[in-house]
Enzyme design. Structure first.
Site, PDB file in Angstrom:
ATOM      1  N   SER A  62      37.870 -63.513   5.567  1.00 18.50           N
ATOM      2  CA  SER A  62      38.061 -63.461   4.116  1.00 18.50           C
ATOM      3  C   SER A  62      39.272 -64.335   3.814  1.00 18.50           C
ATOM      4  CB  SER A  62      38.328 -62.024   3.657  1.00 18.50           C
ATOM      5  OG  SER A  62      39.661 -61.656   3.958  1.00 18.50           O
TER       6      SER A  62
ATOM      7  N   TYR B 299      51.842 -53.011   3.757  1.00 15.37           N
ATOM      8  CA  TYR B 299      50.373 -52.952   3.693  1.00 15.37           C
ATOM      9  C   TYR B 299      49.877 -51.688   4.396  1.00 15.37           C
ATOM     10  CZ  TYR B 299      45.514 -54.428   4.516  1.00 15.37           C
ATOM     11  OH  TYR B 299      44.135 -54.500   4.567  1.00 15.37           O
TER      12      TYR B 299
END
Ligand SMILES: NC(=O)c1ccc[n+]([C@@H]2O[C@H](COP(=O)([O-])OP(=O)(O)OC[C@H]3O[C@@H](n4cnc5c(N)ncnc54)[C@H](OP(=O)(O)O)[C@@H]3O)[C@@H](O)[C@H]2O)c1
Length: 329
Positions: free
Chosen positions: A236, A200
């Site tokens: 989120s 990531y």
């Protein structure tokens, strides 16, 4: 007391005051200044055609809600059509937009062959693209030694190459019109290192390099602004959707002890950044923002802090304990 001593004391006091102010803010100083005295999103963004990828969840979903209140024409993209339909319904509930103002355009960002067709579909629907918000993305939670090569490839295909490809499809149109905004929802991990998320981090570093080059090339096109928006931790579903080392398995829950910023606040600051054509934006609560600044300006001290913070957690991760659930001490 001499005048010079008094002046020095005043300067020190001002510095301390500034430091105190900094510890209370949740964005970089240019962004905070723009929020205070800059252009307002409702003046600058209303009426624009805005394409948001990753609009079915988290930051992208909240962007859709806040943008719909500003009265923009919205293009909502992600893979899950039913989720996009849900977001559209909620946007229409705000009362500012009509059915024709929201275009649902599902596609897989990792499938680059679909990007040209998708771009044409938006142009056919609204005739122009004023803002492209490259927001779709995925993260993972695994140590480098346990992570298969395919996995790194998958993250680069989605987070990096997918974003580059879509940007390349939209850019010629903006160049032709001599205006537009390209936004990349990057991350603070594009500058501050974190463990167990190497794929990531690498994909976000790659995006950083890409957008910085783009910004320089756009010197020749002053009407087009490329913004690199770097949030820290934000509420989120990113954690729930995080891949583990098994690629097909996700973390499956959002629980974490790490402090996260409210999605609505992060998105509001993103809109301020867009309205003020900011090129580099850091958004995050303390201490993450402070660590980002330290990493930039005093890397040796930042490295010491990062080392202390992660030392124990990496051992816990290795022994199978979810590091995100351990309390910050
Ligand atoms: N939350 C944070 O703490 C944080 C911090 C810094 C940066 N960010 C960045 O913010 C962006 C949004 O993440 P989020 O936190 O809002 O996570 P999220 O809630 O998991 O949302 C991710 C979005 O990306 C979409 N997506 C995933 N894979 C896709 C694909 N192959 N094709 C098209 N769309 C895809 C998902 O939709 P579908 O599943 O329906 O396709 C979803 O709408 C990401 O780029 C992330 O790196 C997040």
């Amino acid at each position: 007391m001499s005048w010079s001593l008094l002046l020095a004391l005043c300067a020190l006091l001002l510095l301390l005051l500034k430091l105190l102010c900094f510890l209370c803010v949740d964005g970089d100083l240019t962004l905070m200044w723009s929020e205070w005295l800059g252009r307002r999103p409702e003046q600058e963004l209303t009426g624009l055609v805005v394409w948001v990828t990753g609009a079915s969840s988290g930051i992208g979903e909240e962007l859709a809600y806040q943008l719909s209140k500003l009265g923009v024409s919205l293009v909502l993209s992600a893979r899950r059509v039913h989720e996009l339909e849900r977001v559209k319904k909620k946007c229409l509930g705000n009362g500012n937009l009509k059915e024709k103002d929201i275009f649902i355009l599902p596609f897989d960002l990792a499938n680059r062959s679909s990007h040209e067709v998708a771009t044409k579909a938006v142009l056919q629907e609204f005739g122009r693209i004023d803002v492209l918000v490259n927001n779709a993305g995925k993260a993972h939670s695994s140590l480098i030694v346990d992570t298969k090569m395919d996995f790194f490839k998958e993250l680069m295909e989605l987070n990096y190459l997918g974003t580059v490809s879509l940007t390349k499809c939209v850019l010629p149109h903006m160049i032709e019109r001599k205006q537009g905004k390209i936004v990349i929802v990057n991350s603070l991990v594009s500058s501050v290192p974190i463990p167990v998320a190497s794929g990531y981090c690498a994909s976000k570093h790659a995006l950083q390099g890409f957008i910085h080059s783009l910004q320089i090339e756009l010197i020749k096109h002053p009407g087009i602004i490329a913004s690199n928006i770097c949030p820290g931790l934000v509420h989120s579903n990113i954690r729930k959707n995080m891949l583990t080392e098994e690629v097909t398995k996700t973390v499956g829950h959002n629980t974490t002890q790490l402090r996260k910023m409210a999605t609505s606040r992060c998105v509001w600051l993103m809109l301020v950044a867009m309205a003020n054509n900011l090129k580099e934006v850091w958004i995050g609560e303390q201490p993450y923002l402070l660590v980002a600044y330290l990493w930039q300006y005093v890397p040796t001290l930042a490295w010491w802090i990062i080392h202390k913070f992660w030392e124990k957690r990496i051992d816990l991760f290795k022994s199978g304990v979810d590091v995100s659930k351990t309390k910050y001490k």
